[in-house]
Scaffold this motif. Structure first.
Motif, PDB file in Angstrom:
ATOM      1  N   GLU A 188       0.819  -1.214   0.000  1.00 27.25           N
ATOM      2  CA  GLU A 188       0.000   0.000   0.000  1.00 27.25           C
ATOM      3  C   GLU A 188       0.853   1.264   0.000  1.00 27.25           C
ATOM      4  OE1 GLU A 188      -3.104   0.080   2.902  1.00 27.25           O
ATOM      5  OE2 GLU A 188      -4.208  -1.474   1.839  1.00 27.25           O
ATOM      6  N   VAL A 189       0.393   2.226  -0.782  1.00 32.49           N
ATOM      7  CA  VAL A 189       1.046   3.528  -0.901  1.00 32.49           C
ATOM      8  C   VAL A 189      -0.058   4.575  -0.949  1.00 32.49           C
ATOM      9  CG1 VAL A 189       2.410   5.000  -2.455  1.00 32.49           C
ATOM     10  CG2 VAL A 189       3.045   2.600  -2.145  1.00 32.49           C
ATOM     11  N   ILE A 190       0.146   5.686  -0.270  1.00 31.90           N
ATOM     12  CA  ILE A 190      -0.786   6.811  -0.328  1.00 31.90           C
ATOM     13  C   ILE A 190      -0.257   7.804  -1.353  1.00 31.90           C
ATOM     14  CG2 ILE A 190      -1.861   8.712   0.945  1.00 31.90           C
ATOM     15  CD1 ILE A 190      -2.774   5.931   1.877  1.00 31.90           C
ATOM     16  N   ALA A 191      -1.126   8.224  -2.262  1.00 30.22           N
ATOM     17  CA  ALA A 191      -0.747   9.193  -3.293  1.00 30.22           C
ATOM     18  C   ALA A 191      -1.815  10.276  -3.351  1.00 30.22           C
ATOM     19  CB  ALA A 191      -0.607   8.510  -4.641  1.00 30.22           C
ATOM     20  N   LYS A 192      -1.393  11.491  -3.649  1.00 30.81           N
ATOM     21  CA  LYS A 192      -2.320  12.622  -3.712  1.00 30.81           C
ATOM     22  C   LYS A 192      -2.229  13.294  -5.073  1.00 30.81           C
ATOM     23  CE  LYS A 192      -1.839  13.641   1.184  1.00 30.81           C
ATOM     24  NZ  LYS A 192      -1.476  14.644   2.180  1.00 30.81           N
ATOM     25  N   VAL A 193      -3.405  13.738  -5.541  1.00 30.11           N
ATOM     26  CA  VAL A 193      -3.470  14.519  -6.769  1.00 30.11           C
ATOM     27  C   VAL A 193      -4.739  15.365  -6.708  1.00 30.11           C
ATOM     28  CG1 VAL A 193      -4.665  12.806  -8.203  1.00 30.11           C
ATOM     29  CG2 VAL A 193      -3.169  14.462  -9.280  1.00 30.11           C
ATOM     30  N   GLY A 194      -4.620  16.618  -7.090  1.00 32.59           N
ATOM     31  CA  GLY A 194      -5.778  17.506  -7.115  1.00 32.59           C
ATOM     32  C   GLY A 194      -6.482  17.645  -5.783  1.00 32.59           C
ATOM     33  N   GLY A 195      -5.742  17.618  -4.692  1.00 35.38           N
ATOM     34  CA  GLY A 195      -6.333  17.750  -3.371  1.00 35.38           C
ATOM     35  C   GLY A 195      -7.005  16.483  -2.862  1.00 35.38           C
ATOM     36  N   GLN A 196      -6.995  15.419  -3.642  1.00 37.26           N
ATOM     37  CA  GLN A 196      -7.613  14.147  -3.261  1.00 37.26           C
ATOM     38  C   GLN A 196      -6.523  13.140  -2.910  1.00 37.26           C
ATOM     39  OE1 GLN A 196     -10.951  13.322  -3.066  1.00 37.26           O
ATOM     40  NE2 GLN A 196     -10.351  11.293  -2.353  1.00 37.26           N
ATOM     41  N   GLU A 197      -6.739  12.407  -1.851  1.00 35.35           N
ATOM     42  CA  GLU A 197      -5.801  11.363  -1.439  1.00 35.35           C
ATOM     43  C   GLU A 197      -6.327  10.002  -1.883  1.00 35.35           C
ATOM     44  OE1 GLU A 197      -3.607  11.508   2.479  1.00 35.35           O
ATOM     45  OE2 GLU A 197      -5.028   9.870   2.878  1.00 35.35           O
ATOM     46  N   TYR A 198      -5.436   9.168  -2.402  1.00 34.04           N
ATOM     47  CA  TYR A 198      -5.792   7.835  -2.856  1.00 34.04           C
ATOM     48  C   TYR A 198      -4.928   6.803  -2.150  1.00 34.04           C
ATOM     49  CZ  TYR A 198      -8.261  10.260  -6.540  1.00 34.04           C
ATOM     50  OH  TYR A 198      -9.128  11.083  -7.231  1.00 34.04           O
ATOM     51  N   ARG A 199      -5.550   5.724  -1.736  1.00 33.50           N
ATOM     52  CA  ARG A 199      -4.851   4.611  -1.101  1.00 33.50           C
ATOM     53  C   ARG A 199      -4.706   3.519  -2.157  1.00 33.50           C
ATOM     54  NH1 ARG A 199      -7.562   1.429   3.794  1.00 33.50           N
ATOM     55  NH2 ARG A 199      -6.021  -0.228   4.011  1.00 33.50           N
ATOM     56  N   ASP A 223      -3.308   1.611 -12.315  1.00 35.59           N
ATOM     57  CA  ASP A 223      -4.716   1.207 -12.465  1.00 35.59           C
ATOM     58  C   ASP A 223      -5.054   0.042 -11.539  1.00 35.59           C
ATOM     59  OD1 ASP A 223      -5.785   2.981 -14.373  1.00 35.59           O
ATOM     60  OD2 ASP A 223      -5.100   1.760 -16.054  1.00 35.59           O
ATOM     61  N   VAL A 224      -4.229  -0.992 -11.575  1.00 32.19           N
ATOM     62  CA  VAL A 224      -4.470  -2.180 -10.750  1.00 32.19           C
ATOM     63  C   VAL A 224      -4.418  -1.816  -9.273  1.00 32.19           C
ATOM     64  CG1 VAL A 224      -3.492  -4.424 -10.074  1.00 32.19           C
ATOM     65  CG2 VAL A 224      -3.726  -3.842 -12.490  1.00 32.19           C
ATOM     66  N   ALA A 225      -3.486  -0.962  -8.897  1.00 31.52           N
ATOM     67  CA  ALA A 225      -3.349  -0.570  -7.490  1.00 31.52           C
ATOM     68  C   ALA A 225      -4.533   0.265  -7.000  1.00 31.52           C
ATOM     69  CB  ALA A 225      -2.042   0.193  -7.289  1.00 31.52           C
ATOM     70  N   LEU A 226      -5.195   0.968  -7.890  1.00 36.35           N
ATOM     71  CA  LEU A 226      -6.373   1.760  -7.519  1.00 36.35           C
ATOM     72  C   LEU A 226      -7.616   0.896  -7.273  1.00 36.35           C
ATOM     73  CD1 LEU A 226      -6.158   4.810  -9.941  1.00 36.35           C
ATOM     74  CD2 LEU A 226      -6.402   4.954  -7.456  1.00 36.35           C
ATOM     75  N   GLU A 227      -7.679  -0.261  -7.909  1.00 38.05           N
ATOM     76  CA  GLU A 227      -8.896  -1.070  -7.913  1.00 38.05           C
ATOM     77  C   GLU A 227      -9.379  -1.508  -6.538  1.00 38.05           C
ATOM     78  OE1 GLU A 227      -8.176  -4.283 -10.617  1.00 38.05           O
ATOM     79  OE2 GLU A 227      -8.292  -2.969 -12.370  1.00 38.05           O
ATOM     80  N   ARG A 228      -8.486  -1.816  -5.608  1.00 37.35           N
ATOM     81  CA  ARG A 228      -8.906  -2.342  -4.306  1.00 37.35           C
ATOM     82  C   ARG A 228      -9.710  -1.321  -3.509  1.00 37.35           C
ATOM     83  NH1 ARG A 228      -7.182  -6.370  -0.344  1.00 37.35           N
ATOM     84  NH2 ARG A 228      -5.841  -7.168  -1.977  1.00 37.35           N
ATOM     85  N   HIS A 229      -9.213  -0.110  -3.384  1.00 32.80           N
ATOM     86  CA  HIS A 229      -9.856   0.894  -2.526  1.00 32.80           C
ATOM     87  C   HIS A 229     -10.643   1.956  -3.288  1.00 32.80           C
ATOM     88  CE1 HIS A 229      -7.907  -0.803   0.951  1.00 32.80           C
ATOM     89  NE2 HIS A 229      -6.726  -0.674   0.376  1.00 32.80           N
ATOM     90  N   HIS A 230     -10.432   2.068  -4.588  1.00 37.34           N
ATOM     91  CA  HIS A 230     -11.086   3.112  -5.385  1.00 37.34           C
ATOM     92  C   HIS A 230     -11.591   2.564  -6.725  1.00 37.34           C
ATOM     93  CE1 HIS A 230      -9.418   6.003  -2.542  1.00 37.34           C
ATOM     94  NE2 HIS A 230      -8.271   5.364  -2.672  1.00 37.34           N
ATOM     95  N   PRO A 231     -12.438   1.546  -6.709  1.00 35.99           N
ATOM     96  CA  PRO A 231     -12.891   0.963  -7.981  1.00 35.99           C
ATOM     97  C   PRO A 231     -13.769   1.900  -8.803  1.00 35.99           C
ATOM     98  CG  PRO A 231     -14.133   0.046  -6.166  1.00 35.99           C
ATOM     99  CD  PRO A 231     -13.038   0.894  -5.562  1.00 35.99           C
ATOM    100  N   GLU A 232     -14.282   2.945  -8.179  1.00 37.31           N
ATOM    101  CA  GLU A 232     -15.206   3.849  -8.862  1.00 37.31           C
ATOM    102  C   GLU A 232     -14.521   5.014  -9.579  1.00 37.31           C
ATOM    103  OE1 GLU A 232     -13.924   5.914  -5.322  1.00 37.31           O
ATOM    104  OE2 GLU A 232     -14.473   3.831  -5.609  1.00 37.31           O
ATOM    105  N   VAL A 233     -13.212   5.182  -9.409  1.00 35.09           N
ATOM    106  CA  VAL A 233     -12.553   6.360  -9.970  1.00 35.09           C
ATOM    107  C   VAL A 233     -12.487   6.296 -11.493  1.00 35.09           C
ATOM    108  CG1 VAL A 233     -11.174   6.799  -7.904  1.00 35.09           C
ATOM    109  CG2 VAL A 233     -10.200   5.474  -9.772  1.00 35.09           C
TER     110      VAL A 233
END
Length: 111
Positions: free
Chosen positions: A7-18, A61-71
């Motif tokens: 897991e890595v936390i990344a931010k873009v446009g004021g939004q944080e993504y796990r 893309d794959v790393a986003l799927e677990r916690h943010h499938p709707e993005v």
């Protein structure tokens, strides 16, 4: 139970993504790129080589799927544009015992 790795936390446009690149994510990448992840391990080996951006985007893309499938699909692109080292960070987090600068299966030689 062991702590979840990858897991890595990344931010873009004021939004944080796990972002999470666990075993399921690695398995998906293996399905697409082969069991040894050759296209991933071989990225940027030679000076001046341009990385395969489709592979870099796919890792995010794959790393986003677990916690943010709707993005939206462009979130991975935005995250990558903000931090081109993000795929390497994800791979390093997924393989914490490998001192490989983000390349799974390539540990440093012992002295």
């Amino acid at each position: 139970m062991a702590d979840f790795t990858g897991e890595v936390i990344a931010k873009v446009g004021g939004q944080e993504y796990r972002l999470a690149l666990g075993l399921r994510g690695i398995a998906r990448l293996q399905e697409e790129y082969g069991a040894n992840l050759d296209p991933i391990q071989g990225m940027g080996q030679a000076e001046g080589d341009l990385p395969d951006f489709s592979v870099l985007l796919r890792i995010v893309d794959v790393a986003l799927e677990r916690h943010h499938p709707e993005v939206a699909g462009d979130v991975a692109e935005q995250l990558l544009a903000a931090d081109m080292s993000l795929p390497g960070k994800l791979l390093t987090a997924a393989f914490p015992d490998q001192k490989s600068e983000g390349r799974p299966g390539k540990s440093k030689a012992r002295r």
